[in-house]
Design a protein around this motif. Sequence first.
Motif, PDB file in Angstrom:
ATOM      1  N   GLY A 126       0.244   5.888  -0.156  1.00  0.00           N
ATOM      2  CA  GLY A 126       0.792   5.801  -0.980  1.00  0.00           C
ATOM      3  C   GLY A 126       1.227   7.190  -1.264  1.00  0.00           C
ATOM      4  O   GLY A 126       1.277   8.229  -1.305  1.00  0.00           O
ATOM      5  N   ARG A 159       1.951  12.532   4.182  1.00  0.00           N
ATOM      6  CA  ARG A 159       2.163  10.466   4.450  1.00  0.00           C
ATOM      7  C   ARG A 159       2.393   9.912   5.620  1.00  0.00           C
ATOM      8  O   ARG A 159       2.903   8.958   5.620  1.00  0.00           O
ATOM      9  CB  ARG A 159       2.714  10.247   2.950  1.00  0.00           C
ATOM     10  N   ARG A 163       0.749  -1.072   0.041  1.00  0.00           N
ATOM     11  CA  ARG A 163       0.305   0.215  -0.300  1.00  0.00           C
ATOM     12  C   ARG A 163       0.739   1.049  -0.272  1.00  0.00           C
ATOM     13  O   ARG A 163       1.032   2.123  -0.291  1.00  0.00           O
ATOM     14  CB  ARG A 163      -1.182  -0.103   1.519  1.00  0.00           C
ATOM     15  N   TYR A 200       2.273   1.097  -4.774  1.00  0.00           N
ATOM     16  CA  TYR A 200       0.962   1.528  -4.887  1.00  0.00           C
ATOM     17  C   TYR A 200       0.132   2.046  -4.718  1.00  0.00           C
ATOM     18  O   TYR A 200      -0.689   2.299  -5.551  1.00  0.00           O
ATOM     19  CB  TYR A 200       1.008   0.099  -5.644  1.00  0.00           C
ATOM     20  N   GLY A 201      -0.668   2.019  -3.125  1.00  0.00           N
ATOM     21  CA  GLY A 201      -1.378   2.556  -3.022  1.00  0.00           C
ATOM     22  C   GLY A 201      -2.053   3.931  -2.925  1.00  0.00           C
ATOM     23  O   GLY A 201      -1.326   4.934  -3.702  1.00  0.00           O
ATOM     24  N   PRO A 202      -3.317   4.422  -3.177  1.00  0.00           N
ATOM     25  CA  PRO A 202      -3.449   5.464  -2.978  1.00  0.00           C
ATOM     26  C   PRO A 202      -2.844   6.397  -1.874  1.00  0.00           C
ATOM     27  O   PRO A 202      -2.656   6.249  -1.208  1.00  0.00           O
ATOM     28  CB  PRO A 202      -4.924   6.168  -3.490  1.00  0.00           C
ATOM     29  N   PRO A 203      -2.350   8.474  -2.262  1.00  0.00           N
ATOM     30  CA  PRO A 203      -2.851   9.046  -1.149  1.00  0.00           C
ATOM     31  C   PRO A 203      -3.661   9.322  -0.303  1.00  0.00           C
ATOM     32  O   PRO A 203      -4.151   8.340  -0.785  1.00  0.00           O
ATOM     33  CB  PRO A 203      -2.299  10.388  -1.903  1.00  0.00           C
ATOM     34  N   GLY A 240       1.718  10.654  -3.783  1.00  0.00           N
ATOM     35  CA  GLY A 240       0.836  11.964  -4.821  1.00  0.00           C
ATOM     36  C   GLY A 240       0.856  12.969  -3.674  1.00  0.00           C
ATOM     37  O   GLY A 240      -0.208  13.663  -3.863  1.00  0.00           O
ATOM     38  N   ALA A 241       0.552  13.216  -2.244  1.00  0.00           N
ATOM     39  CA  ALA A 241       0.237  13.924  -1.233  1.00  0.00           C
ATOM     40  C   ALA A 241       1.485  14.286  -0.438  1.00  0.00           C
ATOM     41  O   ALA A 241       3.057  13.482  -0.782  1.00  0.00           O
ATOM     42  CB  ALA A 241      -0.477  12.793   0.077  1.00  0.00           C
TER      43      ALA A 241
END
Length: 222
Positions: free
Chosen positions: A113, A121, A104, A107-110, A115-116
């Motif tokens: 994961g 994070r 996670r 590969y998981g979403p922010p 991107g944040a």
Amino acid sequence: MSDDEQRGRRSASVHRVGGPLGDLQAPQEGPAAPRRRADAVRNRAQILAAAEQLFGEQDPRTVTMDRIAKAAGVGRATLYRSFPDPSSVAVALLDEHERRLQGRLIYGPPPLGPGAPAAERLAAFYLAMLDLLEHHLPLALGAEVGPDRYATGAYGFWRVHVRTLLIDARSPDPDAAIDVVLSPLAPELYRFQRHELGLSQDRIAASLTGLARRLLAPLPAG
């Protein structure tokens, strides 16, 4: 993905010593080899299931190899071919849960994961780790108490992740700060807070998310 995160991704595939069958040696090839492999997989599943129940029912320090073998319905020799001691059994169990969290993070979403912002994070990482400790504390205590926890592949993965976040936040000395940032997640500390001080998981989580945002707050421009 940063170079540090790529190294963390690679470490996920070598999370702990031993392959999917623990420390079992690969059986010799021949007509009986598939049967031996199937027996090894079945025995390992029985051992891990029995051990997880034992670790959840009593102080992990009191779990012995004899008790694990009896609960699993396997011989001592079978157990010792797979695991040298109770701690290694706990490590194998905890490994499964930690691998999922590692996936996670990569590969998981922010915000857990990529991107944040780094602070968010880290806050999400703290929350995910607290959830893991809440549900699997006996395993963590059996596998990662004291100096041994620093030698695990999982701890190395967490270090790479936190170092990446510290660098993203322009920490002045990320290498010196990594273990300080990870120190609130020690299983012994979580047990003390939850079961001796009686703090709720929500209170601990609120404290750590606030800490994450203070530690990695964006530096003022200029």
